[in-house]
Design a protein around this motif. Structure first.
Motif, short mmCIF file in Angstrom:
data_model
loop_
_atom_site.label_atom_id
_atom_site.label_comp_id
_atom_site.label_asym_id
_atom_site.label_seq_id
_atom_site.Cartn_x
_atom_site.Cartn_y
_atom_site.Cartn_z
N GLY A 179 181.22 -68.07 -5.47
CA GLY A 179 181.08 -69.08 -6.34
C GLY A 179 180.30 -70.40 -6.19
N LEU A 180 180.18 -70.58 -4.86
CA LEU A 180 179.01 -71.73 -4.50
C LEU A 180 177.84 -71.13 -4.88
CD1 LEU A 180 178.36 -74.26 -3.09
CD2 LEU A 180 178.09 -72.95 -0.85
N GLY A 181 177.48 -69.85 -4.64
CA GLY A 181 175.96 -69.70 -5.12
C GLY A 181 176.12 -69.61 -6.66
N ILE A 182 177.01 -69.17 -7.46
CA ILE A 182 176.90 -69.47 -8.78
C ILE A 182 176.74 -71.02 -9.24
CG2 ILE A 182 178.24 -69.54 -10.86
CD1 ILE A 182 179.65 -67.06 -9.76
N SER A 183 177.42 -71.91 -8.32
CA SER A 183 177.24 -73.25 -8.87
C SER A 183 175.94 -73.67 -8.44
CB SER A 183 178.34 -74.03 -7.79
OG SER A 183 179.44 -73.94 -8.34
N TYR A 184 175.38 -73.48 -7.25
CA TYR A 184 174.16 -73.92 -6.82
C TYR A 184 172.89 -73.20 -7.80
CZ TYR A 184 170.09 -74.36 -3.59
OH TYR A 184 168.79 -74.95 -3.12
N LEU A 185 172.81 -72.25 -8.11
CA LEU A 185 172.07 -71.59 -9.17
C LEU A 185 172.25 -72.39 -10.44
CD1 LEU A 185 172.15 -67.79 -8.30
CD2 LEU A 185 170.32 -69.41 -7.78
N THR A 186 173.38 -72.64 -10.81
CA THR A 186 173.47 -73.33 -12.07
C THR A 186 172.97 -74.49 -12.08
OG1 THR A 186 175.55 -72.05 -12.74
CG2 THR A 186 175.52 -74.14 -13.69
N VAL A 187 173.23 -75.31 -10.95
CA VAL A 187 172.59 -76.67 -10.83
C VAL A 187 170.86 -76.76 -10.74
CG1 VAL A 187 172.38 -78.71 -9.58
CG2 VAL A 187 174.72 -77.56 -9.96
N THR A 188 170.58 -75.76 -10.19
CA THR A 188 169.06 -75.63 -9.83
C THR A 188 168.31 -75.10 -11.31
OG1 THR A 188 169.50 -74.67 -7.68
CG2 THR A 188 167.32 -74.20 -8.74
#
Length: 254
Positions: A179-188
């Motif tokens: 989930g954190l990875g999805i959030s990080y990629l979304t923000v990037t």
């Protein structure tokens, strides 16, 4: 989509289709999309700022309006957590007593002081960053709500919940590294698109994102050391502190 709808209903005062049937597990799993909530808030900030630019020439007044709009859209939910957290942490009591103070609906001296300083710093850095670098306040407040929400996902991923039960526990129990990875990629991806559209330095924004996530990680460790884990209040406090930090970093690095 159900988790996202529930997240909008729980974390904002904005109307959003769906999410009428409450499901705590779906709400918790929706935490990875918390930055998307920030994107919607940011777009509304940008639209309002663009509309008002021709009518409000005062940068100070524009800053006050945008910061107030942010409070209205979230219902002051996270500000309540900021005040409660500072009342508890700076009481210098035992862990259990800190948690009791944070749960108290009354606001103490430390809570009042942090709210005053929060608004002063947020309004000042929003206005100064806009004037110094020639970036619209609307564009800045498009970015800030997204950056500030990534740290909530960071804390829910790495820290335990401090109480046996509570609304925040569902976020901690249902947020993981994926989930954190999805959030990080979304923000990037969001920062990349914004940098292209508004001609902003993507590298600077990307560095700010990573400083933000590192700061959020260590904040979570500090809170866990103090009270044995995070709570809904500390998540709210982290979000609001992150919004100010993002403005400070943009002032320094843009």
């Amino acid at each position: 989509m159900k988790g996202l709808a529930l997240l909008f209903k729980f974390m904002t005062r904005l109307p959003f289709p769906g999410g009428n049937n409450f499901d705590s597990k779906e709400l918790g799993k929706g935490m990875k999309w918390f930055p998307v909530v920030g994107m919607v808030i940011g777009v509304i900030n940008l639209i309002v700022a663009t509309v008002l630019e021709g009518f409000i020439p005062s940068p100070l007044l524009m800053s006050i309006i945008l910061v107030t709009l942010d409070v209205i859209m979230t219902g002051g939910l996270h500000l309540d957590g900021l005040a409660d957290t500072f009342d508890g942490i700076f009481s210098y009591r035992s862990k259990q007593k800190m948690l009791e103070i944070m749960k108290d609906s009354r606001v103490g001296t430390n809570g009042v002081l942090v709210l005053i300083l929060y608004f002063i710093f947020k309004i000042a850095f929003l206005m100064e960053t806009s004037e110094l670098f020639g970036v619209s306040q609307g564009v800045i407040m498009l970015i800030v709500p997204v950056l500030s929400r990534i740290n909530s996902v960071v804390n829910c991923t790495f820290e335990p919940y401090a109480r046996a039960s509570g609304m925040g526990k569902t976020f901690v129990d249902n947020t993981d590294g994926m989930g954190l990875g999805i959030s990080y990629l979304t923000v990037t991806a969001f920062l990349y698109l914004v940098s292209i559209y508004f001609n902003l330095p993507f590298v600077s924004l990307f560095i700010i994102l990573n400083i933000m996530t590192a700061t959020g990680f260590f904040f979570g460790k500090l809170i866990t050391k103090k009270i044995g884990g995070i709570t809904g209040d500390t998540l709210g406090a982290l979000l609001e502190l992150s919004s100010v930090l993002s403005l400070v970093l943009m002032y320094v690095m843009l």
